[in-house]
Scaffold this active site. Structure first.
Site, PDB file in Angstrom:
ATOM      1  N   GLU A 198      -5.263   1.036   2.654  1.00 29.44           N
ATOM      2  CA  GLU A 198      -4.918  -0.006   3.615  1.00 29.44           C
ATOM      3  C   GLU A 198      -4.957   0.494   5.043  1.00 29.44           C
ATOM      4  O   GLU A 198      -5.377  -0.232   5.958  1.00 29.44           O
ATOM      5  CB  GLU A 198      -3.526  -0.568   3.305  1.00 29.44           C
ATOM      6  CG  GLU A 198      -3.161  -1.835   4.066  1.00 29.44           C
ATOM      7  CD  GLU A 198      -2.582  -1.600   5.444  1.00 29.44           C
ATOM      8  OE1 GLU A 198      -2.490  -2.574   6.224  1.00 29.44           O
ATOM      9  OE2 GLU A 198      -2.206  -0.444   5.759  1.00 29.44           O
ATOM     10  N   HIS A 218       0.826  -1.206   0.000  1.00 28.01           N
ATOM     11  CA  HIS A 218       0.000   0.000   0.000  1.00 28.01           C
ATOM     12  C   HIS A 218       0.861   1.256   0.000  1.00 28.01           C
ATOM     13  O   HIS A 218       1.927   1.303   0.626  1.00 28.01           O
ATOM     14  CB  HIS A 218      -0.979   0.011   1.177  1.00 28.01           C
ATOM     15  CG  HIS A 218      -0.355   0.111   2.537  1.00 28.01           C
ATOM     16  ND1 HIS A 218      -0.159   1.322   3.181  1.00 28.01           N
ATOM     17  CD2 HIS A 218       0.085  -0.828   3.396  1.00 28.01           C
ATOM     18  CE1 HIS A 218       0.383   1.105   4.363  1.00 28.01           C
ATOM     19  NE2 HIS A 218       0.539  -0.189   4.527  1.00 28.01           N
TER      20      HIS A 218
END
Length: 357
Positions: free
Chosen positions: A233, A81
């Site tokens: 995330e 992420h």
């Protein structure tokens, strides 16, 4: 600067550390709090373009690209992420200072004194510093030491002349503006990288370095390899959608937390076998262990009771594939973090060894 020695492995299993750190430092210095990741994703796309690779955006704003293998090969997806911790403007106080609301999970005490940027709607930014409402020890004495740090006692002091809410609004500041923390990224002579947001821009840089290595060395892949860069995330739903439909295995790559009672190390790659979402796939973890042995890596195994990953999110969303979690050891996670180039190299080495079969 002298880079640390590479692991004693086959040449095709090494990533270019100079390239990795160059990309990583640029990523770290590109603000991308959750929900405000466009500039960072564009930087990744530019790197891919320079490598001759086309990326694809999902409708949610995530990015993915593919390195093909032979027809019929199993398809493994590696996720990381690019979104980071940060904040948004919750309120403009009568004093002209700002109340903040968190993006991601961190202790407020870890950002006290941090430099920040407020990202205005028109594209400009305004600098500031996170201070508490009783910051001066010469004024408040013991009250300062006893003050609980939270969203009610910390505020953003702007680097502009303002003494009222009206003057702050006149600067263009609005409720809902994104706030990013200064990364303060430093690469030391001894090979340590210290910065905010190593979680998880380190993995993104490793993905680009692996892609570069595969293409330049024409590595024969045992798997078709997908790379997936999520952008939500830190708030728990990054990889809940967008993972390629043909995925037969999902390997999340994220930072490995270091501390008392943990087995992870700043110089090593870690296999997380269990976090707050429960155990990851045992058989896939064993295949990663085998790859680490082939590469002669010091693979640590660890358990993180207060941790979740994109693999967790993908499974919760119904992902029908085994999932695992690996990553470089990172000290002081969700604060001012630190890792070593050894850990970046080892993580890249493990990925290259795995995908080459």
């Amino acid at each position: 600067m002298t880079l640390p020695k590479e692991p004693a492995v086959l040449p095709d299993a090494r990533i270019n550390l100079t390239y990795t750190t160059d990309v990583l430092l640029r990523l770290l210095n590109t603000p991308s709090p959750t929900g405000f990741t466009e500039d960072a994703v564009r930087l990744i796309e530019e790197e891919l373009s320079a490598l001759g690779v086309s990326g694809e955006r999902t409708r949610k704003g995530a990015l993915r690209w593919t390195l093909p293998s032979r027809e019929g090969a199993a398809q493994v997806t590696f996720s990381a992420h690019v979104d980071t911790l940060g904040a948004m403007v919750k309120d403009i106080k009568p004093s002209g200072r700002l109340t903040l609301t968190q993006l991601g999970g961190y202790d407020w005490a870890t950002v006290e004194g941090e430099y920040a940027r407020v990202h205005l709607q028109g594209g400009r930014t305004i600098g500031g510093t996170v201070v508490n409402i009783k910051q001066s020890t010469h004024v408040f004495g013991a009250e300062l030491r006893e003050l609980k740090r939270d969203d009610k006692t910390l505020e953003l002091r702007l680097d502009e002349v303002t003494r009222s809410a009206e003057e702050t609004r006149a600067l263009g500041v609005q409720v809902g503006d994104f706030v990013s923390w200064e990364a303060r990224a430093v690469l030391t002579e001894s090979g340590y990288l210290k910065s905010r947001h190593i979680d998880n821009k380190a993995a993104v840089a490793i993905f680009l370095a692996v892609t570069k290595a595969v293409l330049e060395r024409q590595v024969s892949l045992a798997h078709t390899v997908h790379f997936f860069i999520s952008n939500y995330e830190e708030v728990g739903h990054g990889a809940s959608t967008g993972i390629p439909a043909q995925t037969s295995e999902l390997i999340a790559v994220d930072m490995a937390a270091i501390g008392p009672g943990q087995n992870s190390d700043e110089h090593c790659v870690t296999l997380c076998v269990k976090d707050s979402s429960g155990p990851y796939d045992h058989a896939l973890g064993n295949r990663l262990r085998q790859a680490a042995r082939r590469a002669k890596l010091d693979l640590r195994t660890d358990i993180y009771p207060y941790y979740g990953s994109d693999a967790s999110a993908a499974w919760r969303a119904g992902g029908d594939y085994p999932a695992a979690l690996i990553g470089p050891g990172v000290d002081a996670s969700h604060a001012y973090e630190r890792t070593h180039l050894d850990a970046l190299s080892a993580t890249g080495c493990l990925i290259l060894t795995y995908v080459a079969g």
